[in-house]
Design an enzyme around this catalytic site. Sequence first.
Site, PDB file in Angstrom:
ATOM      1  CG  ASP A  99      -0.052  -0.309   2.509  1.00 24.60           C
ATOM      2  OD1 ASP A  99       1.161  -0.054   2.500  1.00 24.60           O
ATOM      3  OD2 ASP A  99      -0.631  -0.799   3.496  1.00 24.60           O
ATOM      4  CD  GLU A 121       0.278  -6.486   3.322  1.00 25.92           C
ATOM      5  OE1 GLU A 121       0.297  -5.267   3.138  1.00 25.92           O
ATOM      6  OE2 GLU A 121       1.022  -7.045   4.152  1.00 25.92           O
ATOM      7  CD  GLU A 135       0.238   4.004   4.893  1.00 20.07           C
ATOM      8  OE1 GLU A 135      -0.654   4.836   5.205  1.00 20.07           O
ATOM      9  OE2 GLU A 135       1.390   4.064   5.346  1.00 20.07           O
ATOM     10  CG  HIS A 212       6.047   4.044  10.887  1.00 24.25           C
ATOM     11  ND1 HIS A 212       5.481   4.227   9.649  1.00 24.25           N
ATOM     12  CD2 HIS A 212       5.745   2.776  11.236  1.00 24.25           C
ATOM     13  CE1 HIS A 212       4.893   3.104   9.258  1.00 24.25           C
ATOM     14  NE2 HIS A 212       5.024   2.214  10.211  1.00 24.25           N
ATOM     15  NE  ARG A 214       2.892  10.219   4.921  1.00 21.70           N
ATOM     16  CZ  ARG A 214       3.736  11.045   4.299  1.00 21.70           C
ATOM     17  NH1 ARG A 214       3.436  12.323   4.171  1.00 21.70           N
ATOM     18  NH2 ARG A 214       4.864  10.608   3.794  1.00 21.70           N
ATOM     19  CG  HIS A 245      10.368   5.289  10.997  1.00 22.68           C
ATOM     20  ND1 HIS A 245      10.468   6.213   9.990  1.00 22.68           N
ATOM     21  CD2 HIS A 245       9.908   4.154  10.424  1.00 22.68           C
ATOM     22  CE1 HIS A 245      10.075   5.652   8.852  1.00 22.68           C
ATOM     23  NE2 HIS A 245       9.728   4.399   9.091  1.00 22.68           N
TER      24      HIS A 245
HETATM   25  N1  UDP Z   1      11.231  -3.685  11.538  1.00 19.29           N
HETATM   26  C1  UDP Z   1      12.617  -3.845  11.454  1.00 19.29           C
HETATM   27  N2  UDP Z   1      13.414  -3.060  12.255  1.00 19.29           N
HETATM   28  C2  UDP Z   1      12.909  -2.138  13.115  1.00 19.29           C
HETATM   29  C3  UDP Z   1      11.500  -1.974  13.179  1.00 19.29           C
HETATM   30  C4  UDP Z   1      10.689  -2.759  12.375  1.00 19.29           C
HETATM   31  O1  UDP Z   1      13.120  -4.669  10.681  1.00 19.29           O
HETATM   32  O2  UDP Z   1      13.684  -1.470  13.809  1.00 19.29           O
HETATM   33  C5  UDP Z   1      10.376  -4.507  10.665  1.00 19.29           C
HETATM   34  C6  UDP Z   1       9.224  -5.227  11.324  1.00 19.29           C
HETATM   35  O3  UDP Z   1       9.601  -6.504  11.795  1.00 19.29           O
HETATM   36  C7  UDP Z   1       8.182  -5.318  10.215  1.00 19.29           C
HETATM   37  C8  UDP Z   1       8.470  -4.105   9.374  1.00 19.29           C
HETATM   38  O4  UDP Z   1       9.766  -3.641   9.731  1.00 19.29           O
HETATM   39  O5  UDP Z   1       8.368  -6.476   9.397  1.00 19.29           O
HETATM   40  C9  UDP Z   1       7.437  -3.062   9.623  1.00 19.29           C
HETATM   41  O6  UDP Z   1       7.819  -1.874   9.077  1.00 19.29           O
HETATM   42  P1  UDP Z   1       7.078  -0.505   9.426  1.00 19.29           P
HETATM   43  O7  UDP Z   1       6.521  -0.580  10.791  1.00 19.29           O
HETATM   44  O8  UDP Z   1       8.052   0.560   9.092  1.00 19.29           O
HETATM   45  O9  UDP Z   1       5.939  -0.432   8.316  1.00 19.29           O
HETATM   46  P2  UDP Z   1       4.428  -0.955   8.245  1.00 19.29           P
HETATM   47  O10 UDP Z   1       4.446  -2.433   8.425  1.00 19.29           O
HETATM   48  O11 UDP Z   1       3.659  -0.221   9.294  1.00 19.29           O
HETATM   49  O12 UDP Z   1       4.001  -0.563   6.867  1.00 19.29           O
END
Ligand code: UDP
Length: 386
Positions: A99, A121, A135, A212, A214, A245
């Site tokens: 997304d 997904e 998203e 993180h 937005r 982040h």
């Molecule tokens: N993640 C990582 N290192 C970190 C924090 C998160 O590898 O310090 C991984 C986490 O395991 C997950 C992904 O990043 O698989 C999630 O990313 P994020 O939260 O940035 O994005 P979202 O999933 O909300 O789109």
Amino acid sequence: MDSNPRVMVVYGTRPEAIKVAPVIAALRDAANLDVITVVTGQHREMLDQVNELFGIVPDHDLDIFEHGATLSQTVARVLERLDPILAAEQPAAVVVQGDTSTSTAAALAAFHRHVPVVHLEAGLRSGNIHSPFPEEANRKLTTQLAALHLAPTPVSKANLLTETVAAQDVVVTGNTVIDALLLAVGRDTPFTDPALEALAASGRRILLVTTHRRENWGGAMEGVGRALARLARTFPDLEILLPAHRNPIVREAVLPHLDGLPNVTVTEPLAYGEFTRVMSLATVVLTDSGGVQEEAPSLGKPVLVMRENTERPEAVDAGTVRLIGTDEERIVASVTELLTDPDAYAAMARATNPYGDGHAAARTVGAIACLLGLGERPQEFGAVSR
Ligand code: UDP
């Protein structure tokens, strides 16, 4: 030799990289398909970290990252820079994930070139176009462009069917994040930071926090920072771990509240192997992340989600994820309950796997082969095997 249809995988952020990595590996192993990898660079260091872990050297790098780029600038750059690569490489299909601005722009660029789009997904819906932003809109837009919709769960498939996507164009695969998670936790990665090794050895309870989103920028995130500071003072034996982040807006809102607190550890974003290890060590996970909501239940960790809604209701229904919003009082009360009430904790700390069984990448490759006339439709995730 190189006569197989070529499948182009386009991705740009950390979560996309984690979720496409098992698919790229499975495409490499497929005898009847070849893979071309394209990164947009929407994230930079966090993306490169994941590629390194999974041994992926991208064939093309659009290198679009620029500090402070607007959403429209990001989308415009992807469209402009991907188009000539599509023209040169002539892929049989383009795979996009989730997304992000990268995935929607790449889907549109492929569509403009009459290349079928495969959406990994697919079908997640919060029902509110403004949350998560952008998203929810990105997912809906990509649905309109895709030829093959790979839904992670039966719930996401049902969302697509409600929107009149044809059933034969949808395959339930499970989420490839569980494939990645199982791969990564199996490695038991050592921590590069000695402070984390010490934390692991201390045996103390850990509250793992990521934030993180937005739509939480600004006041809501300030509240998160204040809530963490209060929890750190109330529970001096608790270790709060915040891999921060990279986004400076996030850091400026949260980190000043945590200055000087001895039981709060703020780190740079952790490499995926290290992050999965801290997830498995954590007592409670407090997050607004989509991917973490999917991963932590598989590890039996209670997850408190700092959002008002979710497009991932499966683990909420299973009782391991609770939506608590971003109100400071509610965050403090919800974490406090889990730390002080063993029954409340036990009720949430049950391992469930509603998002996948580790075989989503194999089903994904099977479904792509079927789309290209090279194989049978795979059996779906969640279907009872005979
Ligand atoms: N993640 C990582 N290192 C970190 C924090 C998160 O590898 O310090 C991984 C986490 O395991 C997950 C992904 O990043 O698989 C999630 O990313 P994020 O939260 O940035 O994005 P979202 O999933 O909300 O789109």
